[in-house]
Design a protein around this motif. Structure first.
Motif, PDB file in Angstrom:
ATOM      1  N   THR A 140      -8.982   3.585   0.384  1.00 50.65           N
ATOM      2  CA  THR A 140      -8.422   2.249  -0.318  1.00 50.65           C
ATOM      3  C   THR A 140      -8.064   2.661  -1.698  1.00 50.65           C
ATOM      4  O   THR A 140      -7.004   2.222  -2.019  1.00 50.65           O
ATOM      5  CB  THR A 140      -9.612   1.196  -0.417  1.00 50.65           C
ATOM      6  OG1 THR A 140     -10.067   1.008   1.014  1.00 50.65           O
ATOM      7  CG2 THR A 140      -9.363  -0.128  -1.029  1.00 50.65           C
ATOM      8  N   LEU A 141      -8.837   3.400  -2.243  1.00 50.54           N
ATOM      9  CA  LEU A 141      -8.532   3.460  -4.056  1.00 50.54           C
ATOM     10  C   LEU A 141      -7.239   4.634  -4.217  1.00 50.54           C
ATOM     11  O   LEU A 141      -6.463   4.365  -4.958  1.00 50.54           O
ATOM     12  CB  LEU A 141      -9.792   3.985  -4.740  1.00 50.54           C
ATOM     13  CG  LEU A 141     -11.117   3.040  -4.728  1.00 50.54           C
ATOM     14  CD1 LEU A 141     -12.184   3.801  -5.353  1.00 50.54           C
ATOM     15  CD2 LEU A 141     -10.656   1.814  -5.403  1.00 50.54           C
ATOM     16  N   ASP A 192      -5.309  -7.878  -4.366  1.00 51.63           N
ATOM     17  CA  ASP A 192      -6.473  -7.771  -3.781  1.00 51.63           C
ATOM     18  C   ASP A 192      -6.184  -6.786  -2.861  1.00 51.63           C
ATOM     19  O   ASP A 192      -5.247  -6.644  -2.049  1.00 51.63           O
ATOM     20  CB  ASP A 192      -6.700  -8.976  -3.229  1.00 51.63           C
ATOM     21  CG  ASP A 192      -8.181  -9.278  -2.511  1.00 51.63           C
ATOM     22  OD1 ASP A 192      -8.388  -8.509  -1.513  1.00 51.63           O
ATOM     23  OD2 ASP A 192      -8.910 -10.021  -2.785  1.00 51.63           O
ATOM     24  N   CYS A 193      -7.332  -5.899  -2.611  1.00 54.89           N
ATOM     25  CA  CYS A 193      -7.474  -5.053  -1.413  1.00 54.89           C
ATOM     26  C   CYS A 193      -8.917  -4.902  -1.051  1.00 54.89           C
ATOM     27  O   CYS A 193      -9.598  -4.421  -1.768  1.00 54.89           O
ATOM     28  CB  CYS A 193      -6.660  -3.842  -1.582  1.00 54.89           C
ATOM     29  SG  CYS A 193      -6.540  -2.726  -0.302  1.00 54.89           S
ATOM     30  N   TRP A 225      -3.354   0.151   1.432  1.00 54.17           N
ATOM     31  CA  TRP A 225      -2.096  -0.155   1.213  1.00 54.17           C
ATOM     32  C   TRP A 225      -1.017   0.736   1.675  1.00 54.17           C
ATOM     33  O   TRP A 225      -1.418   2.077   1.615  1.00 54.17           O
ATOM     34  CB  TRP A 225      -1.386  -0.655  -0.135  1.00 54.17           C
ATOM     35  CG  TRP A 225      -1.980  -1.908  -0.580  1.00 54.17           C
ATOM     36  CD1 TRP A 225      -2.600  -2.890  -0.051  1.00 54.17           C
ATOM     37  CD2 TRP A 225      -2.256  -2.089  -1.792  1.00 54.17           C
ATOM     38  NE1 TRP A 225      -2.964  -3.804  -0.847  1.00 54.17           N
ATOM     39  CE2 TRP A 225      -2.965  -3.498  -1.904  1.00 54.17           C
ATOM     40  CE3 TRP A 225      -1.837  -1.653  -3.132  1.00 54.17           C
ATOM     41  CZ2 TRP A 225      -3.330  -4.333  -3.058  1.00 54.17           C
ATOM     42  CZ3 TRP A 225      -2.235  -2.503  -4.428  1.00 54.17           C
ATOM     43  CH2 TRP A 225      -2.806  -3.836  -4.550  1.00 54.17           C
ATOM     44  N   ILE A 226       0.161   0.769   2.564  1.00 53.32           N
ATOM     45  CA  ILE A 226       0.979   1.725   2.865  1.00 53.32           C
ATOM     46  C   ILE A 226       2.442   1.845   2.135  1.00 53.32           C
ATOM     47  O   ILE A 226       2.988   2.578   2.552  1.00 53.32           O
ATOM     48  CB  ILE A 226       1.030   1.528   4.366  1.00 53.32           C
ATOM     49  CG1 ILE A 226       1.692   0.505   4.679  1.00 53.32           C
ATOM     50  CG2 ILE A 226      -0.427   1.704   5.197  1.00 53.32           C
ATOM     51  CD1 ILE A 226       1.958   0.197   6.200  1.00 53.32           C
ATOM     52  N   ASP A 227       2.521   0.789   1.283  1.00 54.19           N
ATOM     53  CA  ASP A 227       3.886   0.543   0.906  1.00 54.19           C
ATOM     54  C   ASP A 227       3.637   1.126  -0.764  1.00 54.19           C
ATOM     55  O   ASP A 227       3.222   0.239  -1.757  1.00 54.19           O
ATOM     56  CB  ASP A 227       4.447  -0.642   0.917  1.00 54.19           C
ATOM     57  CG  ASP A 227       6.039  -0.705   0.210  1.00 54.19           C
ATOM     58  OD1 ASP A 227       6.298   0.278  -0.809  1.00 54.19           O
ATOM     59  OD2 ASP A 227       6.594  -1.637   0.555  1.00 54.19           O
ATOM     60  N   VAL A 267       6.143  -4.542   5.524  1.00 54.49           N
ATOM     61  CA  VAL A 267       4.578  -4.342   5.924  1.00 54.49           C
ATOM     62  C   VAL A 267       3.992  -3.169   4.795  1.00 54.49           C
ATOM     63  O   VAL A 267       4.507  -2.020   4.542  1.00 54.49           O
ATOM     64  CB  VAL A 267       4.348  -3.531   7.124  1.00 54.49           C
ATOM     65  CG1 VAL A 267       3.026  -3.084   7.508  1.00 54.49           C
ATOM     66  CG2 VAL A 267       5.047  -4.553   8.239  1.00 54.49           C
ATOM     67  N   THR A 268       2.995  -3.743   4.054  1.00 53.68           N
ATOM     68  CA  THR A 268       2.609  -3.134   2.826  1.00 53.68           C
ATOM     69  C   THR A 268       1.006  -2.721   2.994  1.00 53.68           C
ATOM     70  O   THR A 268       0.466  -1.852   2.324  1.00 53.68           O
ATOM     71  CB  THR A 268       2.555  -4.061   1.475  1.00 53.68           C
ATOM     72  OG1 THR A 268       1.857  -5.117   1.985  1.00 53.68           O
ATOM     73  CG2 THR A 268       3.981  -4.404   1.449  1.00 53.68           C
TER      74      THR A 268
END
Length: 333
Positions: free
Chosen positions: A24-25, A94-95, A101-103, A223-224
């Motif tokens: 994630t980070l 927020d995640c 995230w992929i973008d 798509v992010t």
């Protein structure tokens, strides 16, 4: 970034996600933008090695990552909103601690939109599911269910009721979103109970509904986000009880929002009917009369119509003997 005030603060909550929080980070640190951002990590007293991983990242990225290690555990709401109160950015993102995230241009794209129109309070994007065991991704199908609401810009208040009445998953997935901190804090200050009351067990619906009521909503079809699913779970009694409590809390939250905004009784009948039927099935399978009666009380309180299946479960559970026999038959099917 060390010497600059961040334009965006990214909130990351984590608990017992030792194997996932690094991913994630990394996905946030990979963002490419022309402004500084910070990552605020709310580590909620994990019992595994999550805290050690977070401390390692904070040591490696001291100008970006700010770690708040809770002890004792705060729970979702206090952890989330305490992190927001610590945020220094003009905009918030927020995640989840197991999502990513992929973008790499997510933050830049969203900040550009917020910069372009001060009346836009929140911007969100498309997203996908990510199956943890297999690594396979699949579309969220949000475009199918929510297509009529996914305009590039929706006017102030246009999405307020659709968000509250959504029965196909979140119309706005908060982990794809960026929103104005001052707009959120205005809502927070006006009604702190909406965001902090422990009977409400989610943090996202309060934000998305309030910001869509008070301002425009922008949408980016890219798509992010990969939303993590497929982690091991068992349909145990404990999990059904937890599910019941969570869905009941969302019904109470919806009712609170309805009353505070003076919405007519019929405004949320579709949502109430769907959620109440679902938790009626949980109460029935648990053979829990207190839960059953609580569901019926909320049917009466909201005035929501009862589905035929709900009425059947209600009749079968009037008598304890009939209830137990019905459960045995269901288990044989």
């Amino acid at each position: 970034m060390t010497d600059c005030k961040p334009k965006v603060s990214v909130i990351v909550l984590t608990y017992n996600q030792e194997k996932l929080i690094g991913r994630t980070l990394d996905s946030i640190l990979a963002q490419k933008c022309d402004f500084p951002f910070e990552i605020i990590v709310g580590e909620d007293c994990s019992t595994d090695g999550t805290l050690a991983v977070c401390r390692d990242y904070e040591a490696r990225y001291p100008g970006i990552i700010r770690l708040f290690a809770n002890n004792p555990n705060k729970g979702l709401l206090d952890n989330y909103y305490d992190c927001i109160l610590q945020a220094r950015g003009e905009y918030l993102a927020d995640c989840g601690g197991d999502d990513f995230w992929i973008d790499p241009y997510k933050l830049q794209k969203e900040a550009d939109i917020l910069d372009s129109d001060p009346e836009i309070t929140i911007v969100h994007t498309a997203w996908q599911y990510y199956d943890e065991p297999t690594g396979i991704t699949r579309p969220s199908r949000a475009e199918v269910y929510h297509n009529q609401y996914l305009k590039l810009v929706s006017e102030k208040g246009e999405l307020f009721l659709p968000i509250l009445n959504d029965i196909h998953g979140p119309l706005i997935h908060l982990c794809t979103a960026m929103f104005r901190r001052d707009a959120l804090m205005k809502c927070y200050t006006a009604d702190t109970s909406l965001f902090r009351d422990k009977q409400f067990m989610c943090e996202d619906l309060q934000i998305t509904s309030s910001l869509s009521r008070d301002g425009k909503v922008a949408y980016i079809p890219d798509v992010t986000l990969s939303y993590s699913v497929g982690k091991p779970s068992v349909m145990s009694r404990g999990n059904m009880e937890k599910t019941f409590r969570f869905y009941m809390s969302t019904i109470k939250l919806l009712y609170y929002i309805q009353e505070q905004n003076h919405l007519p009784d019929s405004a949320l009948h579709v949502q109430y009917s769907d959620r109440l039927h679902f938790i009626m099935t949980q109460a029935f399978r648990l053979c829990n009369r207190e839960m059953r009666d609580d569901v019926l009380k909320w049917y009466k309180k909201t005035g929501a119509p009862r589905k035929v299946k709900t009425r059947i479960l209600q009749l079968l559970s009037i008598n304890d003997i009939a209830w137990k026999l019905s459960l045995k038959m269901l288990n044989l099917l």
